[in-house]
Design a protein around this motif. Structure first.
Motif, mmCIF file in Angstrom:
data_model
loop_
_atom_site.group_PDB
_atom_site.id
_atom_site.type_symbol
_atom_site.label_atom_id
_atom_site.label_comp_id
_atom_site.label_asym_id
_atom_site.label_seq_id
_atom_site.Cartn_x
_atom_site.Cartn_y
_atom_site.Cartn_z
ATOM 1 N N ASP A 249 5.757 41.043 26.492
ATOM 2 C CA ASP A 249 4.327 41.322 26.591
ATOM 3 C C ASP A 249 3.520 40.062 26.304
ATOM 4 O O ASP A 249 2.432 39.894 26.808
ATOM 5 C CB ASP A 249 3.921 42.403 25.591
ATOM 6 N N GLY A 250 4.050 39.177 25.465
ATOM 7 C CA GLY A 250 3.379 37.922 25.124
ATOM 8 C C GLY A 250 3.971 36.769 25.911
ATOM 9 O O GLY A 250 4.586 36.935 26.948
ATOM 10 N N SER A 251 3.815 35.566 25.372
ATOM 11 C CA SER A 251 4.311 34.355 26.026
ATOM 12 C C SER A 251 5.802 34.161 25.774
ATOM 13 O O SER A 251 6.339 34.623 24.776
ATOM 14 C CB SER A 251 3.558 33.134 25.501
ATOM 15 N N ILE A 252 6.458 33.445 26.675
ATOM 16 C CA ILE A 252 7.871 33.081 26.533
ATOM 17 C C ILE A 252 7.923 31.561 26.464
ATOM 18 O O ILE A 252 7.521 30.877 27.403
ATOM 19 C CB ILE A 252 8.701 33.598 27.720
ATOM 20 N N GLY A 253 8.395 31.029 25.315
ATOM 21 C CA GLY A 253 8.459 29.580 25.141
ATOM 22 C C GLY A 253 9.529 28.933 26.008
ATOM 23 O O GLY A 253 9.291 27.928 26.664
ATOM 24 N N GLU A 254 10.718 29.522 26.033
ATOM 25 C CA GLU A 254 11.830 28.939 26.788
ATOM 26 C C GLU A 254 12.818 30.054 27.124
ATOM 27 O O GLU A 254 13.166 30.868 26.275
ATOM 28 C CB GLU A 254 12.514 27.874 25.934
ATOM 29 N N ALA A 255 13.277 30.085 28.378
ATOM 30 C CA ALA A 255 14.275 31.064 28.803
ATOM 31 C C ALA A 255 15.412 30.325 29.496
ATOM 32 O O ALA A 255 15.195 29.643 30.494
ATOM 33 C CB ALA A 255 13.661 32.089 29.748
ATOM 34 N N VAL A 256 16.619 30.421 28.952
ATOM 35 C CA VAL A 256 17.805 29.793 29.535
ATOM 36 C C VAL A 256 18.674 30.933 30.060
ATOM 37 O O VAL A 256 19.299 31.652 29.291
ATOM 38 C CB VAL A 256 18.568 28.945 28.488
ATOM 39 N N THR A 257 18.706 31.093 31.378
ATOM 40 C CA THR A 257 19.377 32.258 31.949
ATOM 41 C C THR A 257 20.637 31.917 32.734
ATOM 42 O O THR A 257 21.340 32.804 33.162
ATOM 43 C CB THR A 257 18.418 33.025 32.881
ATOM 44 N N GLY A 258 20.937 30.665 32.948
ATOM 45 C CA GLY A 258 22.121 30.288 33.707
ATOM 46 C C GLY A 258 23.309 29.978 32.810
ATOM 47 O O GLY A 258 23.225 30.052 31.585
ATOM 48 N N ASP A 259 24.428 29.631 33.417
ATOM 49 C CA ASP A 259 25.632 29.261 32.685
ATOM 50 C C ASP A 259 25.802 27.743 32.681
ATOM 51 O O ASP A 259 25.484 27.060 33.644
ATOM 52 C CB ASP A 259 26.867 29.885 33.341
ATOM 53 N N GLY A 260 26.338 27.209 31.573
ATOM 54 C CA GLY A 260 26.692 25.789 31.489
ATOM 55 C C GLY A 260 25.513 24.846 31.431
ATOM 56 O O GLY A 260 25.650 23.686 31.824
ATOM 57 N N ASN A 261 24.385 25.267 30.952
ATOM 58 C CA ASN A 261 23.224 24.370 30.821
ATOM 59 C C ASN A 261 23.420 23.439 29.629
ATOM 60 O O ASN A 261 23.987 23.820 28.613
ATOM 61 C CB ASN A 261 21.939 25.185 30.630
ATOM 62 N N GLN A 262 22.938 22.214 29.762
ATOM 63 C CA GLN A 262 22.994 21.255 28.652
ATOM 64 C C GLN A 262 21.593 20.746 28.380
ATOM 65 O O GLN A 262 20.930 20.238 29.261
ATOM 66 C CB GLN A 262 23.909 20.087 29.002
ATOM 67 N N GLN A 263 21.186 20.891 27.147
ATOM 68 C CA GLN A 263 19.877 20.411 26.724
ATOM 69 C C GLN A 263 20.122 19.577 25.469
ATOM 70 O O GLN A 263 20.170 20.089 24.368
ATOM 71 C CB GLN A 263 18.966 21.605 26.447
ATOM 72 N N LEU A 264 20.319 18.298 25.667
ATOM 73 C CA LEU A 264 20.712 17.419 24.560
ATOM 74 C C LEU A 264 19.596 16.520 24.117
ATOM 75 O O LEU A 264 18.649 16.202 24.485
ATOM 76 C CB LEU A 264 21.924 16.581 24.960
#
Length: 113
Positions: free
Chosen positions: A98-113
């Motif tokens: 209902d509110g804001s979404i800061g970050e959504a990671v929905t896939g496989d094998g993502n890298q956020q370093l």
């Protein structure tokens, strides 16, 4: 013959009235116990929130080293983007709020370093 028909009609009306009363009771109990604050059922591994979401991760084998965003404020002064309109039902691995979404990671094998 007329008196017998009235007695039969009276008995039938009593049974029908009792049946309608039981059905009305069942509908009332259902309406009172269904929990309006519960989001609707969504797809497998999805995320839903009545409010904001900082970070939602629905994929596999994700490497996230950055700090998650804090809880997000409502999208508008009215208490969120979906206030009063109901929460969207996401599909598999989807994200809805209902509110804001800061970050959504929905896939496989993502890298956020």
């Amino acid at each position: 013959m007329g008196l017998a028909d009235l007695e039969t009609a009276d008995k039938i009306a009593s049974v029908v009235g009792a049946g309608v009363g039981v059905i009305g009771l069942a509908v009332s109990v259902f309406a009172l116990t269904r929990g309006e604050g519960t989001p609707p059922v969504a797809g497998a591994r999805s995320v839903q929130a009545r409010g904001g979401i900082g970070r939602a991760v629905t994929g596999d084998n994700n490497q996230l080293s950055t700090p998650a965003p804090g809880p997000q404020p409502p999208a508008g002064a009215g208490g969120g983007a979906g206030a009063g309109s109901g929460l969207a039902v996401p599909g598999e691995r989807g994200v809805a709020a209902d509110g804001s979404i800061g970050e959504a990671v929905t896939g496989d094998g993502n890298q956020q370093l």
